[in-house]
Design an enzyme around this catalytic site. Structure first.
Site, PDB file in Angstrom:
ATOM      1  N   HIS A  83     -15.525  60.447  13.092  1.00  0.00           N
ATOM      2  CA  HIS A  83     -16.289  59.641  14.046  1.00  0.00           C
ATOM      3  C   HIS A  83     -16.004  58.146  13.880  1.00  0.00           C
ATOM      4  O   HIS A  83     -16.097  57.382  14.828  1.00  0.00           O
ATOM      5  CB  HIS A  83     -17.789  59.879  13.876  1.00  0.00           C
ATOM      6  CG  HIS A  83     -18.183  61.320  13.940  1.00  0.00           C
ATOM      7  ND1 HIS A  83     -18.048  62.070  15.083  1.00  0.00           N
ATOM      8  CD2 HIS A  83     -18.695  62.145  13.006  1.00  0.00           C
ATOM      9  CE1 HIS A  83     -18.478  63.300  14.854  1.00  0.00           C
ATOM     10  NE2 HIS A  83     -18.864  63.378  13.602  1.00  0.00           N
ATOM     11  N   HIS A 110     -19.329  50.664   8.127  1.00  0.00           N
ATOM     12  CA  HIS A 110     -18.403  51.350   9.030  1.00  0.00           C
ATOM     13  C   HIS A 110     -18.210  50.506  10.283  1.00  0.00           C
ATOM     14  O   HIS A 110     -18.897  49.498  10.484  1.00  0.00           O
ATOM     15  CB  HIS A 110     -18.921  52.748   9.389  1.00  0.00           C
ATOM     16  CG  HIS A 110     -20.242  52.735  10.079  1.00  0.00           C
ATOM     17  ND1 HIS A 110     -21.448  52.808   9.409  1.00  0.00           N
ATOM     18  CD2 HIS A 110     -20.580  52.639  11.392  1.00  0.00           C
ATOM     19  CE1 HIS A 110     -22.452  52.764  10.266  1.00  0.00           C
ATOM     20  NE2 HIS A 110     -21.945  52.649  11.485  1.00  0.00           N
ATOM     21  N   HIS A 112     -17.190  50.338  14.690  1.00  0.00           N
ATOM     22  CA  HIS A 112     -17.089  50.928  16.024  1.00  0.00           C
ATOM     23  C   HIS A 112     -16.126  50.045  16.809  1.00  0.00           C
ATOM     24  O   HIS A 112     -16.183  48.818  16.697  1.00  0.00           O
ATOM     25  CB  HIS A 112     -18.453  50.973  16.715  1.00  0.00           C
ATOM     26  CG  HIS A 112     -19.482  51.770  15.959  1.00  0.00           C
ATOM     27  ND1 HIS A 112     -19.682  53.119  16.171  1.00  0.00           N
ATOM     28  CD2 HIS A 112     -20.357  51.399  14.986  1.00  0.00           C
ATOM     29  CE1 HIS A 112     -20.640  53.546  15.375  1.00  0.00           C
ATOM     30  NE2 HIS A 112     -21.067  52.533  14.628  1.00  0.00           N
ATOM     31  N   GLU A 122     -21.248  48.306  19.974  1.00  0.00           N
ATOM     32  CA  GLU A 122     -22.360  49.138  20.432  1.00  0.00           C
ATOM     33  C   GLU A 122     -23.451  48.251  21.030  1.00  0.00           C
ATOM     34  O   GLU A 122     -23.890  48.468  22.150  1.00  0.00           O
ATOM     35  CB  GLU A 122     -22.894  49.975  19.276  1.00  0.00           C
ATOM     36  CG  GLU A 122     -21.855  50.950  18.745  1.00  0.00           C
ATOM     37  CD  GLU A 122     -22.461  52.153  18.070  1.00  0.00           C
ATOM     38  OE1 GLU A 122     -22.229  53.279  18.526  1.00  0.00           O
ATOM     39  OE2 GLU A 122     -23.188  51.943  17.071  1.00  0.00           O
ATOM     40  N   HIS A 135     -21.162  47.572  10.931  1.00  0.00           N
ATOM     41  CA  HIS A 135     -22.511  47.914  10.489  1.00  0.00           C
ATOM     42  C   HIS A 135     -22.520  48.096   8.975  1.00  0.00           C
ATOM     43  O   HIS A 135     -21.759  48.920   8.442  1.00  0.00           O
ATOM     44  CB  HIS A 135     -22.987  49.208  11.145  1.00  0.00           C
ATOM     45  CG  HIS A 135     -23.191  49.104  12.614  1.00  0.00           C
ATOM     46  ND1 HIS A 135     -23.272  50.206  13.444  1.00  0.00           N
ATOM     47  CD2 HIS A 135     -23.360  48.022  13.416  1.00  0.00           C
ATOM     48  CE1 HIS A 135     -23.461  49.807  14.694  1.00  0.00           C
ATOM     49  NE2 HIS A 135     -23.503  48.484  14.696  1.00  0.00           N
ATOM     50  N   THR A 216     -27.237  55.044  15.471  1.00  0.00           N
ATOM     51  CA  THR A 216     -26.539  55.123  16.756  1.00  0.00           C
ATOM     52  C   THR A 216     -25.698  56.385  16.864  1.00  0.00           C
ATOM     53  O   THR A 216     -24.929  56.537  17.815  1.00  0.00           O
ATOM     54  CB  THR A 216     -25.649  53.891  16.982  1.00  0.00           C
ATOM     55  OG1 THR A 216     -24.615  53.862  15.992  1.00  0.00           O
ATOM     56  CG2 THR A 216     -26.468  52.605  16.903  1.00  0.00           C
ATOM     57  N   THR A 217     -25.826  57.271  15.909  1.00  0.00           N
ATOM     58  CA  THR A 217     -25.158  58.572  15.938  1.00  0.00           C
ATOM     59  C   THR A 217     -26.197  59.646  15.628  1.00  0.00           C
ATOM     60  O   THR A 217     -27.238  59.357  15.032  1.00  0.00           O
ATOM     61  CB  THR A 217     -24.032  58.646  14.894  1.00  0.00           C
ATOM     62  OG1 THR A 217     -24.581  58.403  13.581  1.00  0.00           O
ATOM     63  CG2 THR A 217     -22.948  57.623  15.185  1.00  0.00           C
TER      64      THR A 217
END
Length: 303
Positions: A83, A110, A112, A122, A135, A216-217
């Site tokens: 992911h 991590h 995005h 995000e 994040h 957010t996941t």
């Protein structure tokens, strides 16, 4: 003791990556039907931040205190979890102050990012997206570990940073960028060169936005106190492209891009701001970007 710490970090990462079931970014509507999911809740993340003048100034949002952020991380490990790419470590780096209400320990960070530079973050600011977002995930030290904290209302604090394209390489991301080639496929894990967490963050951390939200996941647990900083981070175009060379899967059929969730409804939630916009409390940054990044890298590398 070290093996116990590593196991705790791995378990926490397993939970944060949506261990409740198989999911992907293509069919986000299906997230809500997963076991234990809160993805259709009323306090979801990310959000679109309104203009600063529409945020609520809070005098309680004081400066943060970072402990251990200026020490080299121990046992740094990067993993492609299918992911995102996540970096874990075992040293004791903590953040307090900033009206967090407790002390929170850093567990992992991590990223995005998008397929191109028109999208990837995000969170958004006044409808504006950024190419990527970082994040840094922390858990409340009143709990034994992140796997316990993730389900608690006051369990998590995440520091978020928008990432823009800069004209030169940001050397502070060097250890992560260099390690991406070692984790091209889902499940790949690699060690990376030790670094200091503080070096990855902006020099100015006094100006930030705050709201209550969620992961957010999946399972989108509504247990996160979000802080997103006004000052942005920078990577070169070439550095961002390295993220777009890894894969969601083992067969190299799905390039890992657009691993972001779009902004969710605020549902009346207030967004707070740490500085008084009307008082012009935050200085305008006039330093040339290239020079600023160069000075920043030299300064940090010398410490």
């Amino acid at each position: 003791m070290k093996s116990i710490l590593v196991l705790s970090v791995i378990l926490g990462q397993f939970l944060l990556s949506g261990a409740a079931g198989v999911w992907n970014y293509t069919d986000q509507a299906a997230w809500s039907s997963m076991p234990g999911s809160q993805c259709s809740g009323s306090n979801q993340s990310p959000i679109n931040f309104p203009p600063m003048v529409e945020m609520v100034y809070s005098e309680n949002l004081k400066a943060f205190t970072f402990t251990g952020y200026d020490q080299l991380v121990t046992s740094p490990t990067i993993v492609n979890n299918g992911h995102s790419v996540t970096v874990t470590f075992t040293n004791d780096a903590r953040v307090s102050g900033g009206d967090l209400g407790s002390t929170f320990k850093a567990a992992q960070f991590h990223f995005h990012w998008g397929n191109d530079n028109t999208r990837g973050s995000e969170h958004t600011y006044n409808g504006m997206t950024y190419p990527a977002e970082l994040h840094v995930v922390h858990y409340n030290t009143k709990y034994a570990d992140i796997s316990e904290a993730v389900s608690k209302p006051d369990g998590l604090a995440v520091l978020g940073f928008f990432i823009e394209v800069g004209p030169i390489h940001n050397c502070n991301f060097g250890p992560v960028i260099d390690a991406l080639k070692n984790v091209p496929d889902k499940g790949n894990t690699s060690s990376l060169t030790p670094f200091k967490l503080r070096h990855m963050l902006p020099m100015q951390l006094r100006d930030y936005y705050r709201y209550m939200g969620s992961l957010t996941t999946p399972p989108c647990s509504e247990t996160v106190k979000w802080t997103v900083f006004r000052d942005r981070l920078y990577m070169s175009e070439e550095q961002l492209q390295e993220f777009r060379k890894i894969y969601f899967d083992l067969s190299k059929s799905k390039v890992m891009v657009d691993n972001w969730r779009p902004p969710q409804p605020r549902n009346g939630r207030k967004v707070y701001i740490s500085f008084d916009v009307n008082a012009n409390s935050s200085p305008v940054h006039l330093v040339n970007l290239s020079l600023a990044i160069f000075i920043f890298c030299v300064q940090w590398l010398a410490m």
